[in-house]
Enzyme design. Structure first.
Site, mmCIF file in Angstrom:
data_model
loop_
_atom_site.group_PDB
_atom_site.id
_atom_site.type_symbol
_atom_site.label_atom_id
_atom_site.label_comp_id
_atom_site.label_asym_id
_atom_site.label_seq_id
_atom_site.Cartn_x
_atom_site.Cartn_y
_atom_site.Cartn_z
ATOM 1 N N THR A 131 0.859 -1.260 0.106
ATOM 2 C CA THR A 131 -0.188 0.165 0.097
ATOM 3 C C THR A 131 0.814 1.246 0.015
ATOM 4 O O THR A 131 1.989 1.085 0.440
ATOM 5 C CB THR A 131 -1.008 -0.072 1.183
ATOM 6 O OG1 THR A 131 -1.669 1.010 1.325
ATOM 7 C CG2 THR A 131 -0.158 -0.261 2.473
ATOM 8 N N ASP A 132 0.331 2.320 -0.401
ATOM 9 C CA ASP A 132 0.951 3.730 -0.509
ATOM 10 C C ASP A 132 0.898 4.056 0.918
ATOM 11 O O ASP A 132 1.826 5.061 1.340
ATOM 12 C CB ASP A 132 0.344 4.587 -1.364
ATOM 13 C CG ASP A 132 -1.150 5.111 -1.123
ATOM 14 O OD1 ASP A 132 -1.608 4.292 0.083
ATOM 15 O OD2 ASP A 132 -1.680 5.791 -1.697
ATOM 16 N N GLU A 133 0.104 3.524 1.930
ATOM 17 C CA GLU A 133 0.016 3.935 3.379
ATOM 18 C C GLU A 133 1.458 3.807 3.987
ATOM 19 O O GLU A 133 1.621 4.644 5.139
ATOM 20 C CB GLU A 133 -1.011 3.452 4.145
ATOM 21 C CG GLU A 133 -2.438 3.848 3.430
ATOM 22 C CD GLU A 133 -3.509 3.755 4.358
ATOM 23 O OE1 GLU A 133 -3.131 3.547 5.619
ATOM 24 O OE2 GLU A 133 -4.554 3.721 3.846
ATOM 25 N N TYR A 156 -2.303 -0.523 11.046
ATOM 26 C CA TYR A 156 -2.316 -1.116 9.809
ATOM 27 C C TYR A 156 -1.027 -0.939 8.759
ATOM 28 O O TYR A 156 -0.252 -1.527 8.409
ATOM 29 C CB TYR A 156 -3.505 -0.659 9.054
ATOM 30 C CG TYR A 156 -3.488 -1.129 7.531
ATOM 31 C CD1 TYR A 156 -3.561 -2.454 6.988
ATOM 32 C CD2 TYR A 156 -3.051 -0.178 6.657
ATOM 33 C CE1 TYR A 156 -3.734 -2.694 5.642
ATOM 34 C CE2 TYR A 156 -3.594 -0.150 5.318
ATOM 35 C CZ TYR A 156 -3.473 -1.568 4.817
ATOM 36 O OH TYR A 156 -3.346 -1.792 3.699
ATOM 37 N N LYS A 160 1.993 -3.237 7.293
ATOM 38 C CA LYS A 160 2.264 -3.300 6.057
ATOM 39 C C LYS A 160 3.878 -3.064 5.709
ATOM 40 O O LYS A 160 4.291 -3.575 5.081
ATOM 41 C CB LYS A 160 1.356 -2.586 4.987
ATOM 42 C CG LYS A 160 -0.049 -2.992 4.967
ATOM 43 C CD LYS A 160 -0.299 -4.557 4.589
ATOM 44 C CE LYS A 160 -0.017 -4.404 2.995
ATOM 45 N NZ LYS A 160 -0.235 -5.936 2.519
HETATM 46 P P1 NAD Z 1 -9.865 -7.403 2.261
HETATM 47 O O1 NAD Z 1 -9.880 -6.987 3.604
HETATM 48 O O2 NAD Z 1 -10.969 -7.290 1.519
HETATM 49 O O3 NAD Z 1 -9.391 -8.915 1.991
HETATM 50 C C1 NAD Z 1 -8.318 -9.664 2.649
HETATM 51 C C2 NAD Z 1 -8.406 -11.065 2.506
HETATM 52 O O4 NAD Z 1 -7.266 -11.784 3.333
HETATM 53 C C3 NAD Z 1 -9.643 -11.618 3.032
HETATM 54 O O5 NAD Z 1 -10.304 -12.562 2.118
HETATM 55 C C4 NAD Z 1 -9.528 -12.496 4.444
HETATM 56 O O6 NAD Z 1 -10.122 -13.466 4.541
HETATM 57 C C5 NAD Z 1 -7.774 -12.680 3.991
HETATM 58 N N1 NAD Z 1 -7.063 -12.999 5.281
HETATM 59 C C6 NAD Z 1 -6.996 -12.249 6.122
HETATM 60 N N2 NAD Z 1 -6.181 -12.617 7.134
HETATM 61 C C7 NAD Z 1 -5.618 -13.847 6.726
HETATM 62 C C8 NAD Z 1 -4.874 -14.947 7.174
HETATM 63 N N3 NAD Z 1 -4.327 -14.877 8.239
HETATM 64 N N4 NAD Z 1 -4.661 -15.912 6.399
HETATM 65 C C9 NAD Z 1 -5.232 -16.167 5.215
HETATM 66 N N5 NAD Z 1 -6.151 -15.037 4.666
HETATM 67 C C10 NAD Z 1 -6.338 -13.987 5.432
HETATM 68 O O7 NAD Z 1 -8.371 -6.605 1.702
HETATM 69 P P2 NAD Z 1 -8.302 -5.758 0.206
HETATM 70 O O8 NAD Z 1 -8.821 -4.430 0.209
HETATM 71 O O9 NAD Z 1 -8.770 -6.832 -0.918
HETATM 72 O O10 NAD Z 1 -6.513 -5.772 -0.022
HETATM 73 C C11 NAD Z 1 -5.768 -6.821 -0.402
HETATM 74 C C12 NAD Z 1 -4.320 -6.352 -0.181
HETATM 75 O O11 NAD Z 1 -4.199 -5.431 -1.020
HETATM 76 C C13 NAD Z 1 -3.947 -6.176 1.304
HETATM 77 O O12 NAD Z 1 -2.712 -6.792 1.567
HETATM 78 C C14 NAD Z 1 -4.039 -4.696 1.238
HETATM 79 O O13 NAD Z 1 -3.064 -4.197 2.485
HETATM 80 C C15 NAD Z 1 -3.469 -4.074 -0.049
HETATM 81 N N6 NAD Z 1 -4.101 -2.867 -0.621
HETATM 82 C C16 NAD Z 1 -5.244 -2.818 -0.611
HETATM 83 C C17 NAD Z 1 -5.679 -1.390 -0.957
HETATM 84 C C18 NAD Z 1 -7.182 -0.929 -0.779
HETATM 85 O O14 NAD Z 1 -7.576 0.056 -1.255
HETATM 86 N N7 NAD Z 1 -8.140 -1.938 -0.293
HETATM 87 C C19 NAD Z 1 -4.924 -0.675 -1.927
HETATM 88 C C20 NAD Z 1 -3.532 -0.871 -1.763
HETATM 89 C C21 NAD Z 1 -3.075 -2.077 -1.046
HETATM 90 O O1 DAU Z 2 -4.400 3.850 0.303
HETATM 91 C C1 DAU Z 2 -4.415 2.360 0.381
HETATM 92 C C2 DAU Z 2 -5.221 1.843 1.463
HETATM 93 O O2 DAU Z 2 -6.412 2.683 1.120
HETATM 94 C C3 DAU Z 2 -5.238 0.591 1.596
HETATM 95 O O3 DAU Z 2 -3.953 0.148 1.900
HETATM 96 C C4 DAU Z 2 -6.180 0.231 2.741
HETATM 97 O O4 DAU Z 2 -6.116 -1.101 2.897
HETATM 98 C C5 DAU Z 2 -7.593 0.922 2.323
HETATM 99 O O5 DAU Z 2 -8.499 0.219 3.645
HETATM 100 C C6 DAU Z 2 -7.873 2.242 2.232
HETATM 101 O O6 DAU Z 2 -7.144 3.003 3.452
HETATM 102 P P1 DAU Z 2 -7.939 4.327 3.723
HETATM 103 O O7 DAU Z 2 -7.849 4.598 5.358
HETATM 104 O O8 DAU Z 2 -7.534 5.518 2.940
HETATM 105 O O9 DAU Z 2 -9.570 3.945 3.425
HETATM 106 P P2 DAU Z 2 -10.812 4.122 3.879
HETATM 107 O O10 DAU Z 2 -11.882 3.644 2.886
HETATM 108 O O11 DAU Z 2 -11.069 3.469 5.565
HETATM 109 O O12 DAU Z 2 -11.120 5.677 4.073
HETATM 110 C C7 DAU Z 2 -10.830 6.470 3.044
HETATM 111 C C8 DAU Z 2 -11.068 8.011 3.609
HETATM 112 O O13 DAU Z 2 -12.066 8.217 3.849
HETATM 113 C C9 DAU Z 2 -10.057 8.086 4.671
HETATM 114 O O14 DAU Z 2 -9.462 9.637 4.812
HETATM 115 C C10 DAU Z 2 -11.005 8.166 5.933
HETATM 116 C C11 DAU Z 2 -12.160 8.418 5.261
HETATM 117 N N1 DAU Z 2 -13.613 7.785 5.767
HETATM 118 C C12 DAU Z 2 -13.601 6.725 5.900
HETATM 119 C C13 DAU Z 2 -14.924 5.972 6.172
HETATM 120 C C14 DAU Z 2 -14.835 4.437 6.306
HETATM 121 C C15 DAU Z 2 -14.485 8.819 6.116
HETATM 122 O O15 DAU Z 2 -14.556 9.828 6.202
HETATM 123 N N2 DAU Z 2 -15.598 8.133 6.754
HETATM 124 C C16 DAU Z 2 -15.682 6.848 6.825
HETATM 125 O O16 DAU Z 2 -16.797 6.179 7.398
#
Ligand code: NAD
Ligand code: DAU
Length: 350
Positions: A131-133, A156, A160
């Site tokens: 992630t970019d975080e 989180y 990562k």
């Molecule tokens: P998600 O939470 O939707 O899915 C995570 C999956 O991992 C689920 O299916 C869960 O059951 C599985 N999991 C969790 N713990 C586990 C364990 N101990 N063993 C095996 N499986 C397990 O997550 P996502 O949003 O699909 O993100 C996937 C990946 O991409 C993550 O590594 C996240 O850090 C990265 N990522 C997400 C975003 C985003 O915006 N969602 C952006 C950049 C990177």
């Molecule tokens: O940048 C990549 C990341 O983006 C991933 O690594 C994470 O897995 C993914 O969850 C996401 O993280 P964020 O914290 O940016 O996403 P989230 O959807 O939780 O929140 C997006 C923005 O919106 C953040 O500034 C918080 C705000 N927010 C979020 C929720 C859930 C609100 O204002 N209200 C809300 O109810």
């Protein structure tokens, strides 16, 4: 033919990835390695579940014995590591599971690769999805590049960041072939309704308050999930070993503007009164340690591997709103816990 372990393939991005790649590549065998936590949904995988080149292994990546058995049983060539606890707010409420899965789980997978592939590393690959975080927060100017110093803010992002460091260390110390991608915020179909965009779509549809943290001025760079999946596949196949590629949508938006656009799209799609929907917005207590702004420079990926996102935010968001309007059964299962009951009944004693 390669065997590709896709960890976390029942989550949001992993399921989108498998739905795109499994039908397109019958020559590869894809094994979805997932613990099936609250964030997983097997209904997301229904379109590919019966395909000959797809299998599910319910495995916790932090369980060393289970992972060793999985490697012995499947003899993988490639691991694409999506599995993680992924929600920042949950990591603030309970960080332990984030360290366990994201840090220890990644360590267990790296060790399994090192042992299983010992002496035969040719053609093997550990691709880490990150992630970019990890880079922390930007001020009003600038972009994250692959050289930006790590400075994570939340449990989180710290977990990562730790996992990224482990991957690079296993590369440098043990010669493990790896690649890394660090991506910005994804959105699209199949996203669990705890993240901003699905929360706002579903709450608008149900006329529930739309909770905006702080003043809604935090900025995220939004990327349609399929564009992220295509970028990962491009890096897996064409990226250089040991390299990191940033992935982003070049689409910075303030949260308040994202919410406003969702409300407009829902009003257009359902014929609801726009002012009634706008009145659902509420400003709530800010997230502790809330990063102000993320913005990604993905020019390395674009220049070296020719990747560009296909979807604009406007087209991707419209598709996403439509998907949530048309997939009641998926949403009901996630919301009512019916899905979790099904897992307990069918997988409870495995
Ligand atoms: P998600 O939470 O939707 O899915 C995570 C999956 O991992 C689920 O299916 C869960 O059951 C599985 N999991 C969790 N713990 C586990 C364990 N101990 N063993 C095996 N499986 C397990 O997550 P996502 O949003 O699909 O993100 C996937 C990946 O991409 C993550 O590594 C996240 O850090 C990265 N990522 C997400 C975003 C985003 O915006 N969602 C952006 C950049 C990177
Ligand atoms: O940048 C990549 C990341 O983006 C991933 O690594 C994470 O897995 C993914 O969850 C996401 O993280 P964020 O914290 O940016 O996403 P989230 O959807 O939780 O929140 C997006 C923005 O919106 C953040 O500034 C918080 C705000 N927010 C979020 C929720 C859930 C609100 O204002 N209200 C809300 O109810």
């Amino acid at each position: 033919m390669s065997t590709i372990l896709v960890t976390g393939g029942a989550g949001f991005i992993g399921a989108n990835f498998l739905r795109l790649l499994v039908p397109r590549h019958p020559e590869h065998r894809f094994v979805n390695v997932d613990k099936l936590t609250y964030a997983a949904n097997l209904a997301s995988l229904a379109p590919i579940a019966e395909r000959d080149n797809y299998a599910l292994a319910r495995v916790d990546i932090a369980d060393e014995a289970a992972v060793a058995k999985l490697f012995a049983d499947t003899d993988p060539d490639v691991v694409i590591h999506f599995a993680a606890e992924s929600h920042v707010d949950r990591s603030i409420l309970g960080p332990g599971e984030f360290v366990r899965t994201n840090v220890h789980g990644t360590f267990v997978l790296l060790e399994a690769c090192r042992k299983h592939w010992a002496g035969r590393l040719d053609g093997k690959l550990f691709h880490h999805v990150s992630t970019d975080e990890v880079y922390g927060s930007l001020g009003p100017e600038g972009l994250f590049t692959e050289e930006t110093r790590y400075d994570p803010s939340s449990p989180y992002s710290a977990s990562k960041a730790a996992s990224d460091h482990l991957v690079r260390a296993w590369g440098r110390t043990f010669g493990l072939p790896f690649k890394l991608t660090n991506c910005s915020n994804n959105y699209g179909p199949l996203q669990f309704p705890e993240k901003l965009i699905p929360v706002m779509i579903l709450n608008t549809l149900e006329r529930k308050p739309l909770p905006i943290y702080g003043k809604g001025e935090n900025v995220r760079d939004w990327l349609y999930v399929e564009d992220h999946c295509e970028a990962i596949w491009r890096v897996v196949n064409e990226g250089a070993l040991g390299e990191t590629y940033n992935v982003g949508g070049n689409n910075e938006m303030k949260n308040i503007d994202v919410v406003d656009r969702i409300v407009e799209l829902v009003a257009e799609a359902t014929g609801a009164d726009l002012e009634e929907l706008r009145a659902l917005k509420v400003f709530v207590t800010d997230r502790p340690g809330h990063d102000l702004r993320y913005a990604i420079d993905s020019s390395k990926l674009q220049r070296e591997l020719g990747w560009t996102p296909r979807e604009t935010f406007e087209s991707g968001l419209a598709k996403t709103v439509r998907w949530y309007l048309e997939n009641d059964a998926w949403i009901d299962a996630v919301r009512t816990g019916a899905y979790r009951d099904w897992i307990a009944a069918n997988y409870g004693d495995r």
